[in-house]
Write a protein that holds these residues in place. Structure first.
Motif, PDB file in Angstrom:
ATOM      1  N   ALA A  36     -17.226 -32.172  23.649  1.00 32.97           N
ATOM      2  CA  ALA A  36     -18.566 -31.623  23.150  1.00 32.97           C
ATOM      3  C   ALA A  36     -18.795 -31.546  21.498  1.00 32.97           C
ATOM      4  CB  ALA A  36     -18.584 -30.194  23.946  1.00 32.97           C
ATOM      5  N   ALA A  37     -17.754 -31.762  20.830  1.00 32.46           N
ATOM      6  CA  ALA A  37     -17.987 -31.552  19.344  1.00 32.46           C
ATOM      7  C   ALA A  37     -18.014 -33.025  18.589  1.00 32.46           C
ATOM      8  CB  ALA A  37     -16.768 -30.873  18.874  1.00 32.46           C
ATOM      9  N   PRO A  38     -18.565 -33.096  17.268  1.00 32.02           N
ATOM     10  CA  PRO A  38     -18.374 -34.528  16.465  1.00 32.02           C
ATOM     11  C   PRO A  38     -16.949 -34.717  16.404  1.00 32.02           C
ATOM     12  CG  PRO A  38     -19.837 -32.704  15.629  1.00 32.02           C
ATOM     13  CD  PRO A  38     -19.163 -31.955  16.608  1.00 32.02           C
ATOM     14  N   PRO A  39     -16.604 -36.038  16.386  1.00 35.01           N
ATOM     15  CA  PRO A  39     -15.395 -36.446  16.199  1.00 35.01           C
ATOM     16  C   PRO A  39     -14.675 -35.926  14.825  1.00 35.01           C
ATOM     17  CG  PRO A  39     -16.737 -38.274  16.836  1.00 35.01           C
ATOM     18  CD  PRO A  39     -17.608 -37.107  16.269  1.00 35.01           C
ATOM     19  N   TRP A  40     -15.344 -35.823  13.994  1.00 31.55           N
ATOM     20  CA  TRP A  40     -14.646 -35.206  12.671  1.00 31.55           C
ATOM     21  C   TRP A  40     -14.085 -33.681  12.776  1.00 31.55           C
ATOM     22  CZ3 TRP A  40     -16.453 -30.627  10.637  1.00 31.55           C
ATOM     23  CH2 TRP A  40     -17.746 -30.202  10.913  1.00 31.55           C
ATOM     24  N   LEU A  41     -14.951 -33.171  13.786  1.00 36.91           N
ATOM     25  CA  LEU A  41     -14.470 -31.514  14.063  1.00 36.91           C
ATOM     26  C   LEU A  41     -13.201 -31.736  14.958  1.00 36.91           C
ATOM     27  CD1 LEU A  41     -14.872 -28.667  13.602  1.00 36.91           C
ATOM     28  CD2 LEU A  41     -16.887 -28.736  15.524  1.00 36.91           C
ATOM     29  N   ALA A  42     -13.356 -32.604  15.885  1.00 37.50           N
ATOM     30  CA  ALA A  42     -12.300 -32.719  16.875  1.00 37.50           C
ATOM     31  C   ALA A  42     -10.837 -33.041  15.893  1.00 37.50           C
ATOM     32  CB  ALA A  42     -12.424 -33.771  17.976  1.00 37.50           C
ATOM     33  N   TRP A  43     -11.330 -34.063  14.851  1.00 36.06           N
ATOM     34  CA  TRP A  43      -9.869 -34.325  14.234  1.00 36.06           C
ATOM     35  C   TRP A  43      -9.334 -33.276  13.430  1.00 36.06           C
ATOM     36  CZ3 TRP A  43     -12.912 -39.468  12.972  1.00 36.06           C
ATOM     37  CH2 TRP A  43     -12.805 -40.098  14.191  1.00 36.06           C
ATOM     38  N   ASP A 181     -27.359 -39.230  27.027  1.00 32.21           N
ATOM     39  CA  ASP A 181     -27.281 -37.890  26.418  1.00 32.21           C
ATOM     40  C   ASP A 181     -26.464 -36.701  26.771  1.00 32.21           C
ATOM     41  OD1 ASP A 181     -28.921 -38.836  24.575  1.00 32.21           O
ATOM     42  OD2 ASP A 181     -30.692 -38.026  25.573  1.00 32.21           O
ATOM     43  N   ASP A 182     -25.965 -36.824  28.251  1.00 35.31           N
ATOM     44  CA  ASP A 182     -25.160 -35.836  28.892  1.00 35.31           C
ATOM     45  C   ASP A 182     -23.699 -36.212  29.157  1.00 35.31           C
ATOM     46  OD1 ASP A 182     -25.846 -38.087  30.628  1.00 35.31           O
ATOM     47  OD2 ASP A 182     -26.053 -36.547  32.272  1.00 35.31           O
ATOM     48  N   LEU A 185     -18.794 -40.132  26.425  1.00 37.14           N
ATOM     49  CA  LEU A 185     -17.965 -41.097  26.453  1.00 37.14           C
ATOM     50  C   LEU A 185     -18.589 -42.351  27.274  1.00 37.14           C
ATOM     51  CD1 LEU A 185     -14.334 -39.521  27.295  1.00 37.14           C
ATOM     52  CD2 LEU A 185     -15.446 -40.329  25.341  1.00 37.14           C
ATOM     53  N   THR A 186     -19.973 -42.344  27.390  1.00 36.21           N
ATOM     54  CA  THR A 186     -20.875 -43.434  28.167  1.00 36.21           C
ATOM     55  C   THR A 186     -21.825 -43.846  26.896  1.00 36.21           C
ATOM     56  OG1 THR A 186     -20.470 -42.782  30.444  1.00 36.21           O
ATOM     57  CG2 THR A 186     -22.448 -44.077  29.984  1.00 36.21           C
ATOM     58  N   ALA A 187     -21.594 -45.070  26.651  1.00 40.71           N
ATOM     59  CA  ALA A 187     -22.328 -45.339  25.518  1.00 40.71           C
ATOM     60  C   ALA A 187     -23.897 -45.633  25.810  1.00 40.71           C
ATOM     61  CB  ALA A 187     -21.849 -46.762  24.767  1.00 40.71           C
ATOM     62  N   ALA A 188     -24.256 -46.062  26.946  1.00 43.35           N
ATOM     63  CA  ALA A 188     -25.611 -46.388  27.204  1.00 43.35           C
ATOM     64  C   ALA A 188     -25.789 -46.580  28.882  1.00 43.35           C
ATOM     65  CB  ALA A 188     -26.091 -47.619  26.713  1.00 43.35           C
ATOM     66  N   LEU A 189     -26.782 -46.377  29.324  1.00 40.61           N
ATOM     67  CA  LEU A 189     -27.501 -46.383  30.513  1.00 40.61           C
ATOM     68  C   LEU A 189     -28.141 -47.709  30.262  1.00 40.61           C
ATOM     69  CD1 LEU A 189     -28.840 -43.069  32.046  1.00 40.61           C
ATOM     70  CD2 LEU A 189     -26.436 -44.115  32.187  1.00 40.61           C
ATOM     71  N   VAL A 190     -27.624 -48.684  31.296  1.00 42.79           N
ATOM     72  CA  VAL A 190     -28.844 -50.064  31.095  1.00 42.79           C
ATOM     73  C   VAL A 190     -29.285 -50.485  32.372  1.00 42.79           C
ATOM     74  CG1 VAL A 190     -28.273 -52.519  30.461  1.00 42.79           C
ATOM     75  CG2 VAL A 190     -26.540 -50.749  29.710  1.00 42.79           C
ATOM     76  N   VAL A 344      -4.076 -40.130  27.964  1.00 44.44           N
ATOM     77  CA  VAL A 344      -4.448 -41.144  28.184  1.00 44.44           C
ATOM     78  C   VAL A 344      -6.020 -41.284  28.337  1.00 44.44           C
ATOM     79  CG1 VAL A 344      -4.408 -43.487  29.716  1.00 44.44           C
ATOM     80  CG2 VAL A 344      -2.098 -41.862  28.882  1.00 44.44           C
ATOM     81  N   ALA A 345      -6.533 -40.384  29.262  1.00 45.84           N
ATOM     82  CA  ALA A 345      -7.903 -40.470  29.473  1.00 45.84           C
ATOM     83  C   ALA A 345      -8.329 -39.127  29.434  1.00 45.84           C
ATOM     84  CB  ALA A 345      -7.976 -40.970  31.060  1.00 45.84           C
ATOM     85  N   PRO A 346      -8.766 -38.655  28.173  1.00 42.22           N
ATOM     86  CA  PRO A 346      -9.300 -37.138  28.147  1.00 42.22           C
ATOM     87  C   PRO A 346     -10.498 -36.917  28.600  1.00 42.22           C
ATOM     88  CG  PRO A 346      -9.348 -38.343  25.998  1.00 42.22           C
ATOM     89  CD  PRO A 346      -8.728 -39.232  27.002  1.00 42.22           C
ATOM     90  N   GLY A 347     -11.468 -37.888  28.954  1.00 47.02           N
ATOM     91  CA  GLY A 347     -12.535 -37.736  29.568  1.00 47.02           C
ATOM     92  C   GLY A 347     -12.340 -37.074  31.082  1.00 47.02           C
ATOM     93  N   LEU A 348     -11.088 -37.124  31.652  1.00 48.15           N
ATOM     94  CA  LEU A 348     -11.211 -36.714  33.052  1.00 48.15           C
ATOM     95  C   LEU A 348     -10.991 -35.067  32.780  1.00 48.15           C
ATOM     96  CD1 LEU A 348      -8.381 -38.709  34.598  1.00 48.15           C
ATOM     97  CD2 LEU A 348     -10.857 -38.743  34.878  1.00 48.15           C
ATOM     98  N   ALA A 349     -10.890 -34.543  31.494  1.00 47.31           N
ATOM     99  CA  ALA A 349     -10.981 -33.001  31.637  1.00 47.31           C
ATOM    100  C   ALA A 349     -12.352 -32.698  32.152  1.00 47.31           C
ATOM    101  CB  ALA A 349     -10.819 -32.594  30.157  1.00 47.31           C
ATOM    102  N   ALA A 350     -13.401 -33.511  31.874  1.00 41.02           N
ATOM    103  CA  ALA A 350     -14.829 -33.167  32.441  1.00 41.02           C
ATOM    104  C   ALA A 350     -15.144 -33.461  33.585  1.00 41.02           C
ATOM    105  CB  ALA A 350     -15.879 -33.598  31.538  1.00 41.02           C
ATOM    106  N   SER A 351     -14.067 -34.085  34.668  1.00 41.08           N
ATOM    107  CA  SER A 351     -14.320 -34.556  35.838  1.00 41.08           C
ATOM    108  C   SER A 351     -14.250 -33.366  37.002  1.00 41.08           C
ATOM    109  CB  SER A 351     -13.578 -35.741  36.230  1.00 41.08           C
ATOM    110  OG  SER A 351     -13.470 -36.088  37.578  1.00 41.08           O
TER     111      SER A 351
END
Length: 780
Positions: A36-43, A181-182, A185-190, A344-351
């Motif tokens: 939920a945060a900008p990358p620089w803040l996460a780092w 926008d929501d 970790l998804t770059a775009a809807l095509v 390995v897959a931090p995106g699963l935290a929001a699954s």
């Protein structure tokens, strides 16, 4: 579920090992924050945690070494996951796919399919995407230059050829890139129109897995509905042929986890393999190798869904413990699984799928041993264990389920208890059938009725449970509601004796009073309602009361959830006749919502309706479709329905071919008009029996558009006019011109865009409104 992981019966009596709980919680929390945060803040946060871990390690005193190491592990896990999540978010944000979304417009790209394409929910329409294809781009053309880009995208595609793609296949296409926008970790809807081009060959393993799934679908084709779609869903998670009504039944009864293969499936299959190895007295290495092969095949065929990933990782730890001869405590393995997967897959935290899988497993590991031991004094041990597993899993996942459904289901526990014994048998038999279908399709097709019997029982349990009145109780569906439910459940779990009995009595009293409040007058719907206009946004859905729990439905809007919610509030469980005025999305695309957990024996629609998507859906659900003919009469409960339009041979716009029905009841008459415009209205005015147009209630044609004949509206001479339209819709419905005419000819003019659900009551005729629902506007 836990015995094959290396925990024996005596180990179940020991308190759960929670030493790794804090690192798991820290990793999960860090992942959610970093996403939920900008990358620089996460780092930066990862650096602070990493520094704190290093300081804690350097200043550790031997006396407090154990506690200090636990703190170091917690800080290190949080730092690592936050850093990895920041990398993922940054890589997605700077990808060529994200740049294409910022530029706007269509562009060419090449991508690799990530998971199986799935049909988009709802009825297909020309120009509407029919397939959802998760993929990862290989290159994207930005400003005329092909830029390499490995970024996750979601392709919303219409056209042929998409359903046959397999994971790992590459393709080229041209589409419009839109921001997601929501999902960080998804770059775009095509959005893509047309088939995929330059399709690459699938990998050998994926082709094998696709063949296995296809073989099971073909073997299941000989079963009746819904079993033919339910068996592949239970065995390999393939829901492509599962009827929407059956999926809703499983959701309503808390049995959705059966449609998403998970740890239970893997535990059954791997336990079966290890049991055979033990029976054959095979050496340990052989058992481990067989279990590992089963896990690998399971992930390959069932796809790496969140619950599958969790189960596979935890199963691998169990096999490692078996190979090394070291007992692996269940909770310790689960915590290690959470940390390892999020590394390995931090995106699963929001699954939600991953959360439900982890929480259900944790609930079973922590709660089942004690409950099963205590309850076995009252019931046979197998019954006590089955009940304990069902209750523990439901308690653990309840705070997350309310975020998804906004309700707490009490039917889920008995439904899962009744289904559980059959699920184990079906899982083993279905898996054997799946393997047989890959090498001998004919034999598989012949033997498929055997697991089909078990599937029929599971479907019957779900269908029956979904039709239990008030089987679920409403609850807040936000974070506050989830936390409140979690607190209530924890209080019940930690209290004992008289305190628990008092709390249980208070809870039961509150629930009974809540149910009573829904059944007494003064709420919604008002007692004695005859007609209700459902607030379905920019669309039509009208309900005529037939009897207790029964109603005629005229049109369904375009959102299944909205019309289903309206009928649920009205207590409608049977629709003896469904009338669909014409095949436009805002009148028929909500039909799946009417079919949810309801019996709909017959439908009435204009000629040729059966050739469309909505007509095919009715046929699949076994609904008898009748073509409307002018002069037809139907008696449904207290209502006499007469078809006034369209006349035979009429050729006009789709709107003007809308079915127009006059409904006469004991206290009022209703004219249901669909979207008829000038041509049809003028023709109806020339009727030899113009008195048929004069009614108590008029449903305004075409949502109050300007395409009205004032003389037609005047001829209806309604006491009440009801206009169904979406708030702030882009069409400007209802128009000031139409509103002016209606306010002159009708004593009362009600509008769903302003009043929400509108009910008309008889004796004397009066109107009640529920108030607008924020979830239905703006629309159109």
């Amino acid at each position: 579920m836990v015995s094959w992981l290396g925990t024996d019966a005596h180990g179940l009596d020991r308190p759960p090992d929670l030493r790794l709980l804090l690192p798991a919680v820290a990793a999960w929390s860090a992942a959610l924050g970093a996403l939920a945060a900008p990358p620089w803040l996460a780092w930066s946060f990862a650096g602070v945690l990493g520094g704190a871990a290093l300081v804690a390690l350097l200043v550790t005193h031997p006396v407090a070494e154990s506690s200090a190491l636990a703190l170091v592990a917690t800080l290190a896990c949080g730092a690592t996951v936050a850093a990895v999540a920041g990398v993922h978010v940054h890589r997605t944000a700077v990808s060529a796919a994200s740049a294409a979304a910022e530029h706007g417009g269509e562009t060419a790209f090449r991508a690799v399919v990530s998971t199986d394409p799935r049909a988009r929910a709802g009825l297909s329409r020309p120009g509407r995407a029919a397939w959802v294809v998760p993929a990862r781009t290989a290159w994207v053309r930005v400003d005329g230059v092909e830029r390499a880009s490995r970024a996750p995208v979601v392709v919303l595609a219409s056209g042929d050829g998409w359903s046959d793609l397999l994971p790992g296949q590459s393709f080229e296409a041209r589409g419009a890139f839109l921001g997601a926008d929501d999902d960080r970790l998804t770059a775009a809807l095509v959005l893509v129109r047309g088939p995929p081009e330059r399709i690459g060959e699938p990998g050998g393993l994926q082709e094998f897995a696709g063949g296995v799934r296809s073989g099971l679908r073909e073997a299941s084709a000989g079963l009746s509905a819904p079993e033919r779609g339910l068996l592949p869903a239970l065995i390999v998670g393939d829901v492509s042929a599962l009827p929407e009504r059956t999926a809703e039944d499983f959701r309503a009864t808390g049995m959705t986890h059966l449609l998403t293969v998970s740890g239970a499936n893997l535990a059954i299959l791997t336990g079966f393999v290890l049991g055979v190895a033990r029976w054959a007295r095979a050496p340990t290495w052989c058992s481990v190798l067989g279990g590992a092969l089963m896990i690998w095949v399971f992930v390959l065929v069932c796809r790496p869904e969140p619950s599958v990933v969790r189960a596979a990782f935890m199963g691998s730890l169990g096999l490692l413990a078996l190979a090394t001869g070291r007992a692996q405590a269940g909770m310790r393995a689960l915590c290690v699984t959470v940390v390892g997967v999020l590394f390995v897959a931090p995106g699963l935290a929001a699954s939600y799928g991953f959360a439900l899988s982890v929480l259900a497993t944790a609930g079973i590991l922590v709660l089942v041993p004690g409950w099963a031991r205590a309850w076995s004094s009252r019931w046979p041990r197998p019954v006590a264990e089955a009940l304990a597993v069902a209750v523990a899993a439901q308690v653990a996942v309840a705070p997350v389920l309310v975020l998804l459904s906004g309700e707490v289901s009490w039917v889920a526990v008995p439904a899962n208890v009744l289904a559980a014994p059959v699920v184990a048998v079906v899982t083993v038999a279905g898996s054997v059938l799946t393997a047989l279908a890959s090498v001998w399709p004919g034999a598989a097709a012949f033997l498929v009725p055997l697991p089909g019997l078990g599937v029929s029982w599971i479907a019957l349990v779900a269908e029956t449970g979904a039709r239990v009145p008030y089987g679920a109780l409403p609850w807040r569906s936000d974070v506050v509601g989830g936390l409140l439910l979690a607190v209530v459940l924890v209080v019940f779990l930690v209290t004992r004796g008289r305190t628990r009995r008092v709390l249980a009595a208070v809870a039961v009293t509150v629930l009974v009073l809540g149910l009573a409040a829904r059944c007494v007058p003064g709420g919604w719907p008002p007692a004695g309602w005859a007609v209700v206009a459902c607030d379905v946004g920019q669309g039509d859905a009208f309900v005529l009361a037939v009897g207790r729990g029964e109603a005629v439905v005229f049109d369904t809007g375009d959102d299944p959830d909205l019309v289903d919610g309206c009928l649920h509030r009205l207590g409608v469980r049977t629709v003896p006749l469904l009338v669909l005025s014409h095949d436009h999305a805002d009148h028929v695309d909500g039909t799946p919502g009417v079919l949810r957990q309801r019996r709909v024996p017959a439908a009435l629609a204009p000629p040729g309706f059966g050739e469309g998507e909505a007509g095919r859906l009715l046929a699949e659900e076994g609904v008898e479709l009748n073509e409307a003919e002018r002069g037809q009469r139907f008696r449904v409960g207290p209502w006499l329905l007469r078809v006034l339009w369209p006349e035979e041979g009429f050729v006009g716009s789709v709107n003007d071919t809308s079915v127009v029905v006059r409904a006469d009841g004991p206290q009022m008459s209703v004219l249901l008009t669909g979207d008829i415009e000038v041509e049809a209205q003028s023709a109806l005015l020339r009727e030899p029996e113009p008195e048929l147009l004069s009614v108590t209630v008029l449903t305004t044609p075409h949502h109050g558009a300007s395409t009205q004949v004032p003389a037609f509206l005047t001829a209806t001479d309604p006491t009440v006019a009801v206009t169904s339209a979406g708030r702030e819709n882009s069409y400007g419905h209802p128009t000031p011109f139409t509103v002016g005419v209606l306010e002159e000819v009708a004593r009362v003019h009600a509008r769903t865009d302003l009043d929400g659900d509108v009910a008309v009551l008889g004796g004397p005729v009066r109107v009640a409104t529920r108030g607008p629902d924020p979830g239905t506007g703006p629309q159109g």
